[in-house]
Enzyme design. Structure first.
Site, mmCIF file in Angstrom:
data_model
loop_
_atom_site.group_PDB
_atom_site.id
_atom_site.type_symbol
_atom_site.label_atom_id
_atom_site.label_comp_id
_atom_site.label_asym_id
_atom_site.label_seq_id
_atom_site.Cartn_x
_atom_site.Cartn_y
_atom_site.Cartn_z
ATOM 1 N N ASP A 184 -104.383 -111.922 32.742
ATOM 2 C CA ASP A 184 -103.879 -112.775 33.812
ATOM 3 C C ASP A 184 -103.178 -111.926 34.873
ATOM 4 O OD1 ASP A 184 -103.153 -115.766 34.570
ATOM 5 O OD2 ASP A 184 -101.368 -114.538 34.906
ATOM 6 N N LEU A 185 -103.629 -112.033 36.108
ATOM 7 C CA LEU A 185 -103.084 -111.197 37.188
ATOM 8 C C LEU A 185 -101.613 -111.477 37.452
ATOM 9 C CD1 LEU A 185 -106.041 -111.212 39.758
ATOM 10 C CD2 LEU A 185 -105.347 -109.358 38.230
#
Length: 203
Positions: free
Chosen positions: A149-150
């Site tokens: 997840d960025l």
């Protein structure tokens, strides 16, 4: 809340908990629909995703349509509400898979995280990140962490001053930090996401 004692052992997380308050995670019904919604929202802002999802729900009499009903919607109709060709196909893939596998909410609630990941990533268009979000936000599993997840990457790099040489190095360091939050890593993720939108807490 029981998770606070564990997260408070980490001084950075303790500051986030103190600032943001308490989070509660609850199971949602109609896992198939929630998975479809997750696919719809990929790579879109929250505002745009909400508009498209509401258009989707307006196609049905029920606000919680079942897989069979979704499959009856023509591809062109799904495209007309703002879905890409790929997303329209992926949603149909999800519904077909749930019917073929006779998947129910009750059955999924009983499965382990790894079992659900292994099962649902068989669907074309459903990757690991999508299932991890489903585990967190629909199945309310308390101990899920998504290295891919960025948002979590950005928050951890900034808050924990992580330096890394490559993606594997980053993921290893993220997991090493996150291990300290187990068995409440889902809650920690909520605090990290929120921290992206708020002033960083000095520690």
């Amino acid at each position: 809340m029981p998770y606070r004692k564990q997260l408070n052992k980490d001084k950075i997380m303790k500051a986030l908990v103190k600032t943001q308050g308490v989070y509660v995670i609850e199971q949602k019904k109609n896992v198939c629909l929630q998975l479809c919604a997750s696919i719809m929202s990929q790579q879109l802002s929250t505002k745009v995703a909400t508009v498209i999802y509401n258009r989707f729900l307006n196609l049905f009499k029920s606000k919680s349509p079942q897989p069979a009903a979704i499959l009856q919607v023509p591809h062109e109709t799904l495209r007309s509400i703002g879905l890409s060709n790929a997303k329209a196909l992926y949603i149909k893939n999800v519904c077909s898979f749930f019917i073929e596998q006779k998947l129910t909410d009750a059955r999924l609630y009983k499965m382990s995280n790894d079992e659900i990941l292994s099962l649902l990533t068989q669907i074309k268009g459903v990757g690991r990140w999508t299932v991890e979000m489903l585990l967190m936000f629909t199945l309310a599993r308390p101990d899920v962490f998504s290295t891919g997840d960025l948002g979590l990457q950005k928050a951890i790099i900034k808050l924990y001053k992580v330096e890394y040489e490559n993606q594997k190095d980053l993921f290893d360091k993220m997991n090493s930090i996150a291990d300290n939050w187990a068995p409440y890593r889902t809650y920690a993720c909520r605090y990290l996401w929120r921290a992206l939108d708020a002033p960083l807490i000095p520690v």
